[in-house]
Design an enzyme around this catalytic site. Structure first.
Site, PDB file in Angstrom:
ATOM      1  N   HIS A  76       0.846  -1.193   0.000  1.00  8.54           N
ATOM      2  CA  HIS A  76       0.000   0.000   0.000  1.00  8.54           C
ATOM      3  C   HIS A  76       0.882   1.244   0.000  1.00  8.54           C
ATOM      4  O   HIS A  76       1.790   1.360   0.829  1.00  8.54           O
ATOM      5  CB  HIS A  76      -0.899   0.029   1.234  1.00  8.54           C
ATOM      6  CG  HIS A  76      -2.140  -0.789   1.079  1.00  8.54           C
ATOM      7  ND1 HIS A  76      -3.247  -0.619   1.876  1.00  8.54           N
ATOM      8  CD2 HIS A  76      -2.460  -1.769   0.204  1.00  8.54           C
ATOM      9  CE1 HIS A  76      -4.189  -1.474   1.509  1.00  8.54           C
ATOM     10  NE2 HIS A  76      -3.722  -2.175   0.504  1.00  8.54           N
ATOM     11  N   TYR A 205      -9.814   5.699   6.407  1.00  3.70           N
ATOM     12  CA  TYR A 205     -10.049   6.140   7.782  1.00  3.70           C
ATOM     13  C   TYR A 205     -11.098   7.239   7.726  1.00  3.70           C
ATOM     14  O   TYR A 205     -10.870   8.287   7.109  1.00  3.70           O
ATOM     15  CB  TYR A 205      -8.767   6.686   8.406  1.00  3.70           C
ATOM     16  CG  TYR A 205      -7.750   5.639   8.781  1.00  3.70           C
ATOM     17  CD1 TYR A 205      -7.575   5.253  10.104  1.00  3.70           C
ATOM     18  CD2 TYR A 205      -6.941   5.039   7.814  1.00  3.70           C
ATOM     19  CE1 TYR A 205      -6.642   4.304  10.467  1.00  3.70           C
ATOM     20  CE2 TYR A 205      -5.999   4.078   8.156  1.00  3.70           C
ATOM     21  CZ  TYR A 205      -5.859   3.718   9.487  1.00  3.70           C
ATOM     22  OH  TYR A 205      -4.932   2.771   9.837  1.00  3.70           O
ATOM     23  N   PRO A 297      -5.369   0.273  18.018  1.00  5.68           N
ATOM     24  CA  PRO A 297      -5.029  -0.164  16.659  1.00  5.68           C
ATOM     25  C   PRO A 297      -5.110   0.916  15.596  1.00  5.68           C
ATOM     26  O   PRO A 297      -4.734   0.668  14.454  1.00  5.68           O
ATOM     27  CB  PRO A 297      -6.050  -1.274  16.393  1.00  5.68           C
ATOM     28  CG  PRO A 297      -7.218  -0.933  17.267  1.00  5.68           C
ATOM     29  CD  PRO A 297      -6.631  -0.312  18.504  1.00  5.68           C
ATOM     30  N   LYS A 301       0.275  -0.003  14.870  1.00  3.02           N
ATOM     31  CA  LYS A 301       1.616  -0.099  15.428  1.00  3.02           C
ATOM     32  C   LYS A 301       1.892  -1.350  16.268  1.00  3.02           C
ATOM     33  O   LYS A 301       3.036  -1.648  16.562  1.00  3.02           O
ATOM     34  CB  LYS A 301       1.893   1.142  16.308  1.00  3.02           C
ATOM     35  CG  LYS A 301       2.055   2.411  15.498  1.00  3.02           C
ATOM     36  CD  LYS A 301       3.360   2.400  14.739  1.00  3.02           C
ATOM     37  CE  LYS A 301       3.426   3.454  13.655  1.00  3.02           C
ATOM     38  NZ  LYS A 301       3.032   2.984  12.343  1.00  3.02           N
ATOM     39  N   TYR A 389       3.184   6.754  10.167  1.00  9.06           N
ATOM     40  CA  TYR A 389       2.412   5.580   9.770  1.00  9.06           C
ATOM     41  C   TYR A 389       3.315   4.504   9.166  1.00  9.06           C
ATOM     42  O   TYR A 389       3.163   3.311   9.469  1.00  9.06           O
ATOM     43  CB  TYR A 389       1.334   5.978   8.766  1.00  9.06           C
ATOM     44  CG  TYR A 389       0.233   4.953   8.611  1.00  9.06           C
ATOM     45  CD1 TYR A 389      -0.975   5.101   9.281  1.00  9.06           C
ATOM     46  CD2 TYR A 389       0.386   3.837   7.791  1.00  9.06           C
ATOM     47  CE1 TYR A 389      -1.999   4.166   9.157  1.00  9.06           C
ATOM     48  CE2 TYR A 389      -0.620   2.895   7.659  1.00  9.06           C
ATOM     49  CZ  TYR A 389      -1.807   3.064   8.345  1.00  9.06           C
ATOM     50  OH  TYR A 389      -2.808   2.132   8.217  1.00  9.06           O
TER      51      TYR A 389
END
Length: 401
Positions: A76, A205, A297, A301, A389
């Site tokens: 991704h 998200y 979550p 991580k 991220y």
């Protein structure tokens, strides 16, 4: 499989951190034994994280455990933020100098590591609950465990707790020696697995006045989706149609957007909390992964921090047994905690920015939207999110002692 009475390193817990540590130590020539309280089927079916940072993938490759990941993992290059009726994509490579993440479920990582361990690795015992760790402050701690109806003893140089926050190894440390910093969030996640192809090729998200939602995937044919729900929510209160309808409402950036629906094959509620234990070592006991820290979550991580811990720990133990250099072992806790706290901060930022507690005011909601708008409009804000991220790059683990 034989039951040695002595090993250099006893690893308690056959989750991803314990198994990866065992693999790295084996390749570095350090003896170890892995003890797991559950059976193999249970260990290989535990649903957990699905996002791997570049450094985690690199470590799995160094350990010889990434053949299937390289074939089946889904790279991704970004995520999409949805808020206030808008969509904004964060492009990782352009913001981080080329870094990306992979979608590859923790269950698959564990299956790969178990298969390697049983094929040519050190002893791995399932159905072997550890009852006690004795002598953690001596040069030769002893692990008491059960297996095949017998009580067994394993003496070792070091005990590594990879058995989670409620594991036995933490209890070997006297009260008051370690300090625990915790935060409990006023909401949980309702998570589902569904036999439905993902509607978008990256993670979504979504911030909504109805609550947070996340659209992820496990494969091109299986979706992993989450809804913010109150703490203590009963999954049975959410029939399939209600779940899909709510996901469409929260994830839809426009009136015509809909998820691809399919049979829900798994459903559970995941509480949200943060926890850090300091230090991560006492005597000959060292903690790694969830035994030392837990993150919500939202920042993806948990598994990556566990992999980071054992990468540092494997290098430290290899140096100790290879040339007698204990400096990396002595600094293990400080080294890991620097990254842990950075990940905790990022996970808190993502969680608090995207979720809407029931006591949220309109003022609080507008502050969240303002923060998301800043990420969408500012290169620097977007780059900070992308850097956190995709993860902090680690030096590759040296497999030769």
């Amino acid at each position: 499989m034989t039951h040695p009475r002595h090993t250099q390193v006893a690893i308690v817990g056959a989750g991803p951190s314990g198994l990866l540590l065992a693999r790295l130590l084996h390749r570095a020539g350090v003896d170890c034994v892995v003890l797991e309280s559950r059976d193999r089927a249970y260990v290989e079916q535990r649903q957990r994280a699905g996002i791997l940072e570049q450094s985690t993938v690199d470590t799995l490759r160094e350990a010889g455990a990434a053949d299937r990941l390289d074939r089946e993992g889904i790279p991704h290059d970004g995520i999409e933020l949805r808020f206030d009726g808008r969509r904004h994509r964060i492009d990782f490579p352009s913001l981080t100098g080329g870094r990306r993440v992979w979608v590859y479920a923790q269950t698959e990582v564990v299956k790969d590591l178990v298969a390697l361990q049983l094929e040519d690795g050190p002893p791995l015992h399932f159905d072997a609950p550890v009852h006690a760790v004795e002598g953690a402050d001596t040069d030769r701690p002893v692990v008491r465990y059960g297996h095949q109806g017998e009580e067994r003893l394993l003496d070792c140089d070091y005990v590594i707790g990879c058995d989670g926050y409620h594991g036995v190894v933490r209890r070997a440390v006297p009260a008051g020696v370690m300090r625990v910093h915790e935060r409990t969030y006023p909401y949980s996640w309702l998570g589902i697995l569904a036999d439905a192809p993902p509607v978008y090729d990256e993670l979504i998200y979504a911030h909504s006045e109805r609550g947070f939602a996340l659209a992820s995937m496990r494969s091109p044919h299986v979706s992993r989706l989450y809804l913010q729900v109150p703490n203590g929510e009963d999954p049975a209160a959410w029939p399939e149609e209600k779940i899909w309808d709510e996901l469409d409402l929260r994830l839809g950036a426009d009136a015509g957007w809909r998820l691809t629906r399919g049979p829900v094959t798994a459903k559970s509620v995941l509480p949200m909390r943060s926890s850090v234990t300091e230090p991560m070592r006492w005597g000959r006991v060292l903690l790694a992964g969830d035994a030392a820290h837990i993150v919500p979550p939202t920042g993806a991580k948990g598994l990556n921090l566990a992999a980071s811990d054992v990468t540092v720990l494997a290098a430290a133990l290899a140096a100790h047994y290879g040339d007698g250099d204990a400096s990396l072992l002595d600094s293990y806790s400080d080294t890991c905690l620097r990254r842990v706290w950075r990940a905790e901060q990022f996970s808190y930022f993502m969680t608090s920015t995207l979720h809407t507690p029931t006591e949220h005011s309109s003022f609080d909601t507008r502050l969240q939207v303002a923060q998301l708008e800043r990420i969408a409009r500012s290169h620097h804000a977007a780059a900070e999110l992308a850097e956190n991220y995709t993860g902090v790059a680690l030096q590759p683990f040296a497999l030769q002692p």
